[in-house]
Design a protein around this motif. Structure first.
Motif, PDB file in Angstrom:
ATOM      1  N   LEU A   1       3.412  -7.061 -13.840  1.00  0.00           N
ATOM      2  CA  LEU A   1       2.122  -6.391 -13.979  1.00  0.00           C
ATOM      3  C   LEU A   1       1.770  -5.830 -12.607  1.00  0.00           C
ATOM      4  N   TYR A   2       1.563  -4.526 -12.581  1.00  0.00           N
ATOM      5  CA  TYR A   2       1.213  -3.836 -11.343  1.00  0.00           C
ATOM      6  C   TYR A   2      -0.261  -3.498 -11.466  1.00  0.00           C
ATOM      7  N   ALA A   3      -1.079  -4.150 -10.649  1.00  0.00           N
ATOM      8  CA  ALA A   3      -2.509  -3.881 -10.673  1.00  0.00           C
ATOM      9  C   ALA A   3      -2.864  -3.002  -9.479  1.00  0.00           C
ATOM     10  N   PHE A  19      -3.601  -0.219 -14.394  1.00  0.00           N
ATOM     11  CA  PHE A  19      -2.461  -1.127 -14.506  1.00  0.00           C
ATOM     12  C   PHE A  19      -1.217  -0.288 -14.725  1.00  0.00           C
ATOM     13  N   ASN A  20      -0.074  -0.813 -14.252  1.00  0.00           N
ATOM     14  CA  ASN A  20       1.211  -0.238 -14.639  1.00  0.00           C
ATOM     15  C   ASN A  20       2.090  -1.351 -15.165  1.00  0.00           C
ATOM     16  N   ALA A  21       2.968  -0.983 -16.078  1.00  0.00           N
ATOM     17  CA  ALA A  21       3.799  -1.965 -16.776  1.00  0.00           C
ATOM     18  C   ALA A  21       5.172  -2.101 -16.130  1.00  0.00           C
ATOM     19  N   ARG A  22       5.244  -1.856 -14.848  1.00  0.00           N
ATOM     20  CA  ARG A  22       6.514  -1.733 -14.131  1.00  0.00           C
ATOM     21  C   ARG A  22       6.237  -1.960 -12.664  1.00  0.00           C
ATOM     22  N   PHE A  23       7.303  -2.032 -11.857  1.00  0.00           N
ATOM     23  CA  PHE A  23       7.114  -2.054 -10.411  1.00  0.00           C
ATOM     24  C   PHE A  23       6.674  -0.681  -9.935  1.00  0.00           C
ATOM     25  N   GLY A  24       5.940  -0.646  -8.832  1.00  0.00           N
ATOM     26  CA  GLY A  24       5.617   0.630  -8.207  1.00  0.00           C
ATOM     27  C   GLY A  24       6.852   1.202  -7.536  1.00  0.00           C
ATOM     28  N   ASP A  25       6.884   2.499  -7.431  1.00  0.00           N
ATOM     29  CA  ASP A  25       7.939   3.192  -6.709  1.00  0.00           C
ATOM     30  C   ASP A  25       7.224   4.092  -5.707  1.00  0.00           C
ATOM     31  N   PRO A  26       7.220   3.825  -4.423  1.00  0.00           N
ATOM     32  CA  PRO A  26       8.165   3.044  -3.638  1.00  0.00           C
ATOM     33  C   PRO A  26       7.753   1.608  -3.286  1.00  0.00           C
ATOM     34  N   GLU A  27       6.724   1.042  -3.926  1.00  0.00           N
ATOM     35  CA  GLU A  27       6.307  -0.311  -3.538  1.00  0.00           C
ATOM     36  C   GLU A  27       7.410  -1.346  -3.781  1.00  0.00           C
ATOM     37  N   CYS A  28       8.162  -1.155  -4.861  1.00  0.00           N
ATOM     38  CA  CYS A  28       9.237  -2.096  -5.202  1.00  0.00           C
ATOM     39  C   CYS A  28      10.256  -2.221  -4.066  1.00  0.00           C
ATOM     40  N   THR A  65       1.378  12.769  -5.342  1.00  0.00           N
ATOM     41  CA  THR A  65       2.805  12.605  -5.648  1.00  0.00           C
ATOM     42  C   THR A  65       2.994  11.236  -6.287  1.00  0.00           C
ATOM     43  N   GLY A  66       4.234  10.894  -6.587  1.00  0.00           N
ATOM     44  CA  GLY A  66       4.538   9.546  -7.060  1.00  0.00           C
ATOM     45  C   GLY A  66       4.394   8.506  -5.962  1.00  0.00           C
ATOM     46  N   GLY A  67       4.324   8.948  -4.707  1.00  0.00           N
ATOM     47  CA  GLY A  67       4.219   8.032  -3.569  1.00  0.00           C
ATOM     48  C   GLY A  67       5.188   8.442  -2.477  1.00  0.00           C
ATOM     49  N   GLN A 123       0.849  -1.198   0.000  1.00  0.00           N
ATOM     50  CA  GLN A 123       0.000   0.000   0.000  1.00  0.00           C
ATOM     51  C   GLN A 123       0.876   1.236   0.000  1.00  0.00           C
ATOM     52  N   ASP A 124       0.509   2.154  -0.880  1.00  0.00           N
ATOM     53  CA  ASP A 124       1.265   3.381  -1.107  1.00  0.00           C
ATOM     54  C   ASP A 124       0.575   4.533  -0.373  1.00  0.00           C
ATOM     55  N   HIS A 125       1.220   5.674  -0.297  1.00  0.00           N
ATOM     56  CA  HIS A 125       0.636   6.898   0.273  1.00  0.00           C
ATOM     57  C   HIS A 125       0.862   7.992  -0.751  1.00  0.00           C
TER      58      HIS A 125
END
Ligand code: AMP
Ligand code: GLY
Length: 424
Positions: free
Chosen positions: A268-270, A284-293, A225-227, A211-213
């Motif tokens: 796949l980032y859902a 969807f995102n085609a990459r890892f989340g930042d900062p989730e990764c 923001t981006g997270g 979970q992101d903020h």
């Protein structure tokens, strides 16, 4: 084996940290990289993550056995397609498959075509038509710019007047070509989380949730923001929810993309909303989340390289099943004052590279090393302070203890990362 990693953010620092631990790796080259990544591989600062030709040349000249792509921009420009023509395995989807992220109109139509749960929607190019379509929805109105808008192309409008103004702004060129079409969506009520899956084009394995903020300031206030922080696992993703998300979203998406001639290889980032009716796709995102990764890499047990390579080569069937350590990892993003609108660059950061003990990792994002060795801010999101704990409370205490040891008057951070999970 020789790996080329593309990117320069905290996400890529975490990937570099994890990849460098693999006994299979003889050489790790990172383009362009950041100062924190220098301890894990050779940096090529002159080749930017958007420079498709430069990345392809570099992959060829170093005889890369695998290219791992962090951000989506080069994928949208066909980086994976060009590498495929040269038989260089790439972790990251083709431009066609990356449309799941890069075109909201494509992804929404795909979801609708295959009955994958998401918000009802319409796509419009004409201002008057879009405004008229608002009648089919109720407040709050969700208006999105089609295409890449660095995560900032979404407006949730409280009333119709505001929604109309957003439509005018988006179709009036606020996001350049990304805004030549708008998507209007039904508002989904629920708690949001990020679910990840690795895919080889035909098979997908779940790769954890987080979970992101997204808002800049405490209490989920301020601009998007981006997270600003994340944790994993995400308690909102119960085992039943994850099973439903896998059956109703992840597996059908991978299967149908393959059937439609755009097999999806990579992560796949859902972005999923946990609604009363079950999981619904936000994006969807085609990459890892930042900062989730960053939190996923710290939780991942064992070698990541066989997984990345198996996806890139199109055969996950022999790869190990991803395994995550018990406990919780949290990350607190430290950003430059002024982020996200106008982050101040050049302020000096002290103490980011000290030894924080076995439970803490500090990943760099927008940092720069000056000739005198000092570290300065060179971007919006600058550091990711990540900590492991037996539970969210312990992880959070450790992360904020480490944050307190970093002397950076030019930065700020949220003090409430993890509030939802702690509230449970
Ligand atoms: P997106 O870029 O599509 O992920 O949207 C950014 C954020 O807006 C999401 O993370 C959600 O918090 C929110 N959002 C987007 N679409 C919806 C929707 N249909 N209903 C509720 N919230 C939404
Ligand atoms: N943290 C959200 C994203 O990477 O899109």
């Amino acid at each position: 084996m020789k790996i080329l990693l593309v990117g320069s953010g905290g996400r890529e620092h975490a990937l570099a940290w994890k990849i460098a631990q693999s006994p299979r790796v003889s050489r790790l080259v990172i383009a362009p990289g950041n100062p924190g990544m220098a301890q894990h591989g050779e940096l090529v600062p002159d080749i930017k993550a958007t420079d498709v030709a430069g990345i392809v040349n570099l992959a060829q000249s170093m005889s890369a056995d695998l290219v791992v792509v962090g951000p989506e921009a080069a994928l949208a420009e066909g980086l994976a397609d060009q590498l495929a023509r040269l038989n260089i395995p790439c972790f990251g989807p083709s431009a066609k498959a990356a449309q799941l992220e890069t075109s909201k109109a494509f992804s929404k139509a795909f979801l609708a075509r295959h009955d994958i749960p998401t918000a009802r929607y319409g796509a419009y190019e004409d201002v008057a038509e879009a405004k008229a379509a608002l009648a089919e929805y109720s407040a709050p109105y969700v208006i999105k710019a089609d295409g890449l808008a660095a995560g900032k192309g979404v407006a949730i409008s409280p009333d119709r007047q505001d929604a109309e103004a957003e439509i005018e702004r988006m179709l009036g060129g606020r996001f350049g070509s990304a805004g030549s079409r708008v998507v209007i969506e039904e508002f989904m009520d629920g708690e949001e989380g990020s679910l990840f899956a690795l895919s080889d084009g035909t098979r997908a394995v779940l790769f954890g949730g987080a979970q992101d903020h997204k808002r800049a300031f405490d209490g989920d206030t301020g601009p998007n923001t981006g997270g600003m922080g994340a944790y994993s696992p995400a308690p909102v993703f119960t085992p039943d929810f994850v099973k439903a998300a896998n059956d109703l979203v992840v597996q059908p998406t991978i299967q149908k993309m393959a059937e439609e001639g755009a097999p999806y290889r990579g992560v796949l980032y859902a972005g999923l909303m946990a609604t009363r009716e079950g999981p619904k796709v936000v994006e969807f995102n085609a990459r890892f989340g930042d900062p989730e990764c960053q939190v996923l890499m710290m939780r991942l047990d064992g070698d990541i390289v066989p997984l990345l390579l198996a996806c890139a080569k199109g055969d996950l069937s022999q790869a190990p099943v991803p395994n995550f350590k018990p406990g919780v990892v949290i990350t607190v993003v430290m950003a430059a004052k002024g982020y996200p609108d106008s982050p101040l660059e050049g302020s000096i950061i002290r103490g980011a590279d000290q030894d924080f003990g076995p439970h803490v990792q500090v990943f760099h994002a927008g940092t720069k090393r000056r000739d005198d060795g000092s570290l300065v801010a060179a971007g919006g999101r600058v550091l990711n302070v990540c900590a492991y704990g037996a539970d969210i409370t312990e992880a959070r205490e450790r992360a904020y203890e480490a944050v307190a040891k970093i002397d950076w008057p030019g930065g700020f951070y949220r003090t409430d990362i993890g509030w939802r999970a702690i509230g449970r």
